[in-house]
Design a protein around this motif. Structure first.
Motif, PDB file in Angstrom:
ATOM      1  N   LEU A  46       0.782  -1.555  -0.055  1.00  0.00           N
ATOM      2  CA  LEU A  46      -0.185   0.305   0.148  1.00  0.00           C
ATOM      3  C   LEU A  46       0.977   1.100  -0.183  1.00  0.00           C
ATOM      4  O   LEU A  46       1.754   1.358   0.403  1.00  0.00           O
ATOM      5  N   SER A  47       0.300   2.207  -0.785  1.00  0.00           N
ATOM      6  CA  SER A  47       1.432   3.797  -0.343  1.00  0.00           C
ATOM      7  C   SER A  47       1.071   3.937   1.015  1.00  0.00           C
ATOM      8  O   SER A  47       0.678   3.785   1.860  1.00  0.00           O
ATOM      9  N   ASP A  48       2.108   5.029   0.961  1.00  0.00           N
ATOM     10  CA  ASP A  48       1.907   6.030   2.530  1.00  0.00           C
ATOM     11  C   ASP A  48       0.485   6.410   2.716  1.00  0.00           C
ATOM     12  O   ASP A  48      -0.057   6.909   1.801  1.00  0.00           O
ATOM     13  N   PRO A  49       0.557   6.758   4.840  1.00  0.00           N
ATOM     14  CA  PRO A  49      -0.598   7.086   4.982  1.00  0.00           C
ATOM     15  C   PRO A  49      -1.440   8.520   3.997  1.00  0.00           C
ATOM     16  O   PRO A  49      -2.553   8.111   3.765  1.00  0.00           O
ATOM     17  N   GLN A  50      -0.420   9.341   3.887  1.00  0.00           N
ATOM     18  CA  GLN A  50      -0.142  10.565   2.858  1.00  0.00           C
ATOM     19  C   GLN A  50      -0.834  10.307   1.967  1.00  0.00           C
ATOM     20  O   GLN A  50      -2.098  11.218   1.656  1.00  0.00           O
ATOM     21  N   THR A  51      -0.662   9.302   1.071  1.00  0.00           N
ATOM     22  CA  THR A  51      -1.014   8.856  -0.206  1.00  0.00           C
ATOM     23  C   THR A  51      -2.296   8.537  -0.083  1.00  0.00           C
ATOM     24  O   THR A  51      -3.657   9.317  -0.747  1.00  0.00           O
ATOM     25  N   ARG A  52      -2.693   7.935   0.560  1.00  0.00           N
ATOM     26  CA  ARG A  52      -4.051   7.051   0.755  1.00  0.00           C
ATOM     27  C   ARG A  52      -4.726   7.616   1.102  1.00  0.00           C
ATOM     28  O   ARG A  52      -6.392   8.116   0.670  1.00  0.00           O
ATOM     29  N   ARG A  53      -4.339   9.250   2.020  1.00  0.00           N
ATOM     30  CA  ARG A  53      -5.800   9.826   3.068  1.00  0.00           C
ATOM     31  C   ARG A  53      -6.138  10.962   1.834  1.00  0.00           C
ATOM     32  O   ARG A  53      -7.124  10.900   1.119  1.00  0.00           O
TER      33      ARG A  53
END
Length: 156
Positions: A46-53
């Motif tokens: 998965l992408s990093d949390p900022q990208t997911r957000r």
């Protein structure tokens, strides 16, 4: 904020299944269960949390426009509920053929098209070593040292 209607962006190790209320709730829940299993096994990248957000925020903005704000916190409504299944299966690398997906957008969904997804994921998970810890930086798993399909593994 739930990435893929499943994983809280800011709470690693917590999952929601069945949140994406739609006409295809059962199909969405089954595919989400596979997604969760794959993530717990360390299979998803998965992408990093900022990208997911950002992706969740973009999705909600899209849903606001597409439904004239008639959705429940980003859950998908027809025909967008099929898109959620597509996104989850894309993450797993197990999506059905593009032609069948296109037909599902125009005609009733043929649930039989998904009959091999679980088997294929189990085969992939069986070929992979279990992780030493849960995904996304969460505390060490109580399952460390256990084979994900039962029994002991050689991981301490």
């Amino acid at each position: 904020m739930l990435y893929r209607q499943i994983l809280p962006v800011d709470q690693p190790g917590l999952y929601f299944n069945g949140y994406n209320s739609s006409f295809f709730s059962q199909l969405n829940a089954e595919m989400a269960a596979l997604w969760i299993a794959a993530d717990l096994a360390g299979f998803l990248s998965l992408s990093d949390p900022q990208t997911r957000r950002r992706r969740v925020t973009d999705q909600i903005a899209f849903m606001d426009d597409a439904t004239d704000r008639h959705h429940c916190r980003g859950t998908k409504v027809i025909p967008f509920s099929v898109r959620n299944v597509d996104e989850v299966l894309d993450d797993l690398g197990l999506n059905i053929s593009p032609l069948i997906r296109a037909v599902h957008w125009l005609k009733p969904v043929d649930l039989g098209a998904y009959r091999n997804v679980t088997r294929k994921l189990i085969e992939r998970l069986g070929q992979q070593r279990p992780p030493d810890q849960c995904p996304h930086g969460s505390p060490e798993s109580d399952m460390a040292g256990q084979d994900w399909l039962g029994g002991q593994s050689d991981v301490a």
